[in-house]
Scaffold this motif. Structure first.
Motif, short mmCIF file in Angstrom:
data_model
loop_
_atom_site.label_atom_id
_atom_site.label_comp_id
_atom_site.label_asym_id
_atom_site.label_seq_id
_atom_site.Cartn_x
_atom_site.Cartn_y
_atom_site.Cartn_z
N ASP A 74 18.86 -32.33 -16.51
CA ASP A 74 18.68 -33.51 -15.66
C ASP A 74 19.67 -33.52 -14.49
O ASP A 74 19.43 -34.15 -13.47
N GLN A 75 20.80 -32.81 -14.66
CA GLN A 75 21.79 -32.76 -13.57
C GLN A 75 21.60 -31.54 -12.68
O GLN A 75 22.10 -31.49 -11.56
N LEU A 76 20.87 -30.54 -13.21
CA LEU A 76 20.80 -29.24 -12.53
C LEU A 76 20.06 -29.32 -11.19
O LEU A 76 20.57 -28.87 -10.16
N LEU A 77 18.89 -29.91 -11.21
CA LEU A 77 18.09 -29.93 -9.99
C LEU A 77 18.73 -30.80 -8.89
O LEU A 77 18.84 -30.35 -7.74
N PRO A 78 19.21 -32.01 -9.22
CA PRO A 78 19.91 -32.78 -8.19
C PRO A 78 21.12 -32.03 -7.61
O PRO A 78 21.38 -32.08 -6.41
N GLU A 126 9.10 -30.90 -12.73
CA GLU A 126 8.14 -32.00 -12.71
C GLU A 126 7.61 -32.26 -14.12
O GLU A 126 7.36 -33.40 -14.49
N THR A 127 7.47 -31.19 -14.91
CA THR A 127 6.97 -31.33 -16.27
C THR A 127 8.11 -31.48 -17.29
O THR A 127 8.04 -32.30 -18.19
N ILE A 137 13.33 -35.40 -5.57
CA ILE A 137 12.35 -35.66 -4.52
C ILE A 137 12.77 -36.89 -3.70
O ILE A 137 12.72 -36.89 -2.47
N ASP A 138 13.22 -37.94 -4.40
CA ASP A 138 13.66 -39.14 -3.69
C ASP A 138 14.82 -38.83 -2.75
O ASP A 138 14.85 -39.29 -1.61
N TYR B 123 -0.37 -30.86 -12.31
CA TYR B 123 1.04 -30.49 -12.07
C TYR B 123 1.67 -29.83 -13.29
O TYR B 123 2.50 -28.96 -13.14
N GLU B 124 1.25 -30.24 -14.50
CA GLU B 124 1.81 -29.55 -15.69
C GLU B 124 1.30 -28.12 -15.79
O GLU B 124 1.96 -27.26 -16.38
#
Lengths: 220, 220
Positions: A74-78, A126-127, A137-138, B123-124
């Motif tokens: 959850d922290q990786l992509l941001p 996304e999945t 994305i935001d 998307y999945e």
């Protein structure tokens, strides 16, 4: 050479890093290892044991930094998103109008080439890390919309109302995502984007965004 | 009323369906159940037992139709993609130029509203049924590029070279995907797309695609 560096060399003894510095280094090593593992095997196969082995830390150490594998994901992509934004910003210079947009898309494709794991981390999120995906994305779309707003305030997009810039930001983000999917890979790794694809993209953007007439002005 | 229908009513006895027809009905019921389950729970939770229970067939029957759960998933998205293309085609009428593009995006958003499971299935798939995802994107983008080519041959996009139309197709596909993600949901279900979002999209498309000047013509 700085005075500190010289002193280090003279005493031939590296400066002792603080506990906080070492802790941050470990954290970054775990992020880096996770990025490589997800890029290579996907989230599903990027186990804590694989990540800690790659980062060269004990498996138990992991939990000093993250609550769980999902917490790390959850922290990786941001975190990678921040890195991407900084990368792109460093390439923008003083360019304005369509040239700014061209620098932005070129910088994005170059970022993918330099961080080939980014693409898979993004689309699997996304999945498999939807919270991170939404946050990413935001953040990216928000930044993009703000950049377009500054351009709009310079009068570069007379055909648009301000609230429409967010729609435009999503369209451009979407486009670069799909264009990298379609044209940006040679084999499994991101490669150079063909020049004619960038030109077609820029044609659409130049006419669609910057040449659009203000409402009420004469159609050409 | 057709002669056949009348005869059926007179004898008050439904026509006996052939074995092939019953088989196709079961197959369609399994597709439909899988679409609903994946839309609701995601691929990971859409087990064969859940799918067969929803389709009201015995669990063993599943293997008369599909080799495996993955085999069904690999066929699901392309099948839905066909349905989507047919849905959109039925809405195009004789429109040309930008009006055709407007009908297309409205039809897409309406399709999402009528088949709310489609978005998640799509998307999945990139992560969990990548073969199906690739096949779907190729089919949809190919169809889109061919539609744009017919428009181009009517002289509606004088600013573009023919090979650039595929880039445009990917940009427009990408845009509608991201715009539905951002604006097309009220809560978890697809809702009506705000009118001003469609207008901003159309502004970009009209100027970017249809008003773009032919190379060598005077800039405005």
């Amino acid at each position: 050479m700085s005075a500190t560096k010289e002193k280090e060399q003279q005493t031939d003894k590296p400066r002792r890093r603080s506990r906080a510095e070492r802790s941050e280094e470990t954290r970054q090593a775990l992020f880096q290892a996770a990025a490589e593992m997800v890029g290579e095997y996907g989230y599903a196969e990027a186990s804590i044991s694989r990540i800690t082995a790659r980062a060269k830390v004990a498996q138990g150490t992991f939990y000093n930094y993250f609550d769980s594998r999902q917490d790390l994901f959850d922290q990786l992509l941001p975190a990678l998103g921040e890195k991407m934004l900084a990368y792109i910003r460093s390439r923008m210079g003083e360019a304005t109008g369509p040239e700014r947009e061209e620098r932005r898309i070129r910088a994005y494709f170059d970022f993918l080439r330099d961080y080939p794991e980014f693409y898979r981390i993004l689309y699997e999120a996304e999945t498999l890390a939807p919270k991170a995906h939404r946050q990413h994305i935001d953040a990216i779309a928000g930044g993009y919309a703000r950049a377009l707003s500054r351009s709009w305030e310079r009068g570069e997009m007379p055909g648009y109302e301000k609230r429409e810039l967010e729609v435009v930001a999503f369209m451009l983000l979407a486009a670069r995502g799909y264009l990298s999917m379609r044209y940006g890979f040679s084999g499994d790794r991101p490669g150079a984007m063909p020049e004619w694809v960038i030109e077609a993209y820029m044609k659409f953007v130049r006419h669609g965004l910057y040449d659009a007439q203000a409402p009420g002005s004469k159609p050409t």
